[in-house]
Design a protein around this motif. Structure first.
Motif, short mmCIF file in Angstrom:
data_model
loop_
_atom_site.label_atom_id
_atom_site.label_comp_id
_atom_site.label_asym_id
_atom_site.label_seq_id
_atom_site.Cartn_x
_atom_site.Cartn_y
_atom_site.Cartn_z
N GLU A 59 -65.11 27.99 11.16
CA GLU A 59 -64.79 28.21 12.57
C GLU A 59 -65.97 28.88 13.27
O GLU A 59 -66.79 29.56 12.65
N PRO A 60 -66.06 28.72 14.58
CA PRO A 60 -67.12 29.39 15.34
C PRO A 60 -67.02 30.91 15.18
O PRO A 60 -65.93 31.45 15.01
N PRO A 61 -68.16 31.60 15.22
CA PRO A 61 -68.13 33.07 15.07
C PRO A 61 -67.21 33.75 16.08
O PRO A 61 -66.56 34.74 15.75
N ALA A 62 -67.16 33.23 17.29
CA ALA A 62 -66.30 33.86 18.30
C ALA A 62 -64.83 33.80 17.88
O ALA A 62 -64.07 34.75 18.08
N THR A 63 -64.42 32.68 17.26
CA THR A 63 -63.04 32.54 16.80
C THR A 63 -62.74 33.52 15.68
O THR A 63 -61.68 34.15 15.63
N LEU A 64 -63.70 33.67 14.74
CA LEU A 64 -63.51 34.61 13.64
C LEU A 64 -63.40 36.05 14.14
O LEU A 64 -62.56 36.82 13.69
N VAL A 65 -64.28 36.38 15.10
CA VAL A 65 -64.24 37.73 15.66
C VAL A 65 -62.92 37.97 16.39
O VAL A 65 -62.28 39.03 16.25
N LEU A 66 -62.49 36.97 17.16
CA LEU A 66 -61.23 37.10 17.89
C LEU A 66 -60.06 37.24 16.93
O LEU A 66 -59.15 38.06 17.14
N SER A 67 -60.08 36.47 15.83
CA SER A 67 -59.01 36.56 14.84
C SER A 67 -58.98 37.94 14.20
O SER A 67 -57.91 38.53 14.00
N ALA A 68 -60.18 38.47 13.89
CA ALA A 68 -60.24 39.81 13.29
C ALA A 68 -59.72 40.85 14.25
O ALA A 68 -59.00 41.79 13.85
N LEU A 69 -60.06 40.71 15.52
CA LEU A 69 -59.58 41.68 16.51
C LEU A 69 -58.06 41.61 16.66
O LEU A 69 -57.39 42.65 16.81
N VAL A 70 -57.53 40.40 16.63
CA VAL A 70 -56.07 40.25 16.73
C VAL A 70 -55.38 40.90 15.54
O VAL A 70 -54.38 41.62 15.69
#
Length: 302
Positions: A59-70
């Motif tokens: 997945e794109p890094p932004a998606t991974l970061v967003l998932s981690a934040l969620v």
């Protein structure tokens, strides 16, 4: 009695964030696994569900970061919920109960305490009679019985029970005994006494208060795990019940230790309070009359 507990607990408030996120992450993982199991023992199914919930590394890094934040946000929310429930559980344990079954429980505790106290008095009276008669061995035997009966009575309460819950009553007996012995109001005196306590005494009292907070936190998490277990996977509910019983026993032990430490601190260091407030002690100890003078000085006419 909540006044001096809150004063001690202020030192623990700055550590709450580190104590919330990690248990919250564990709770999220176990909840997801429980939903995957669905009241079965199919662990492969639960593993598939967890893999499905895990973001793909492609997945794109932004998606991974967003998932981690969620995930972190959900874990923090779960931790905050447990933190709020922990405070509510402390209130339940320490606040006098007003509704049913407080009345029947209080009457039962008073009945058992009165019976144990009567047995202690009888044994102590027999000891005195044997001593007057010169029966040394008999007096020693009755003295041992009196000690045993006093221990049984004190396990129920140190003074005549006034609350249905043991923990609330234990703290209340601490304040009652200090008032009866020294004429001091513990809620009023404790903030001043805290300033005079040496560091080792402060450390012990703070550690006992922290153990009680940890027990109430464990009780809060146990409630959440019981809820998840009832909804999705029953073995988790059994584990939550076991953790809740462990939390309750730890809380009782911590409250007893805290009350003993607070009462001991007043026994040992209360003359310092009189000295710093300019109240003379003719025989070096605080009497109820001197305690009344200290109360008036602390109240400042209010």
């Amino acid at each position: 009695m909540r006044g001096f507990l809150d004063e001690i607990g202020k030192q623990l408030a700055g550590r709450w964030m580190a104590l919330l996120t990690i248990p919250g992450l564990l709770f999220l993982i176990t909840t997801a696994a429980a939903r995957g199991l669905g009241h079965t023992m199919d662990f492969a199914r639960a593993g598939d569900r967890l893999r499905h919930l895990t973001p793909d590394h492609g997945e794109p890094p932004a998606t991974l970061v967003l998932s981690a934040l969620v995930v972190l946000a959900l874990a923090t929310f779960a931790g905050l919920l447990a933190h709020w429930m922990s405070a509510a559980i402390e209130e339940l344990w320490l606040t006098p109960w007003r509704l049913w079954p407080a009345g029947p429980l209080l009457r039962d505790r008073r009945r058992r305490w009165a019976r144990a106290h009567w047995r202690y008095q009888q044994a102590d009276q027999r000891r005195e009679q044997a001593e007057l008669a010169g029966l040394v061995q008999t007096a020693e035997a009755h003295a041992r019985v009196a000690v045993q009966q006093a221990a049984r009575r004190n396990r129920i309460a140190l003074t005549r029970p006034r609350h249905a819950g043991w923990m609330a009553d234990r703290l209340n007996s601490c304040g009652s005994r200090i008032m009866g012995q020294y004429g001091l109001d513990l809620d009023m005196v404790w903030p001043r006494m805290w300033l005079l306590l040496p560091d080792p005494a402060r450390t012990d009292v703070r550690a006992a208060r922290e153990r009680f907070s940890q027990a109430s936190g464990l009780a809060a998490w146990s409630v959440l795990y019981v809820v998840v277990g009832c909804l999705w996977w029953y073995p988790m509910a059994l584990g939550g019940l076991s953790a809740g019983f462990l939390a309750w026993t730890r809380a009782r032990r911590a409250v007893g230790n805290l009350a003993d430490l607070v009462e001991s601190s007043m026994d040992v260091h209360s003359p310092l309070l009189a000295e710093h407030l300019g109240v003379p002690l003719p025989d070096g100890r605080i009497t109820p009359a001197i305690g009344a003078t200290l109360r008036e000085r602390i109240r400042k006419g209010a």
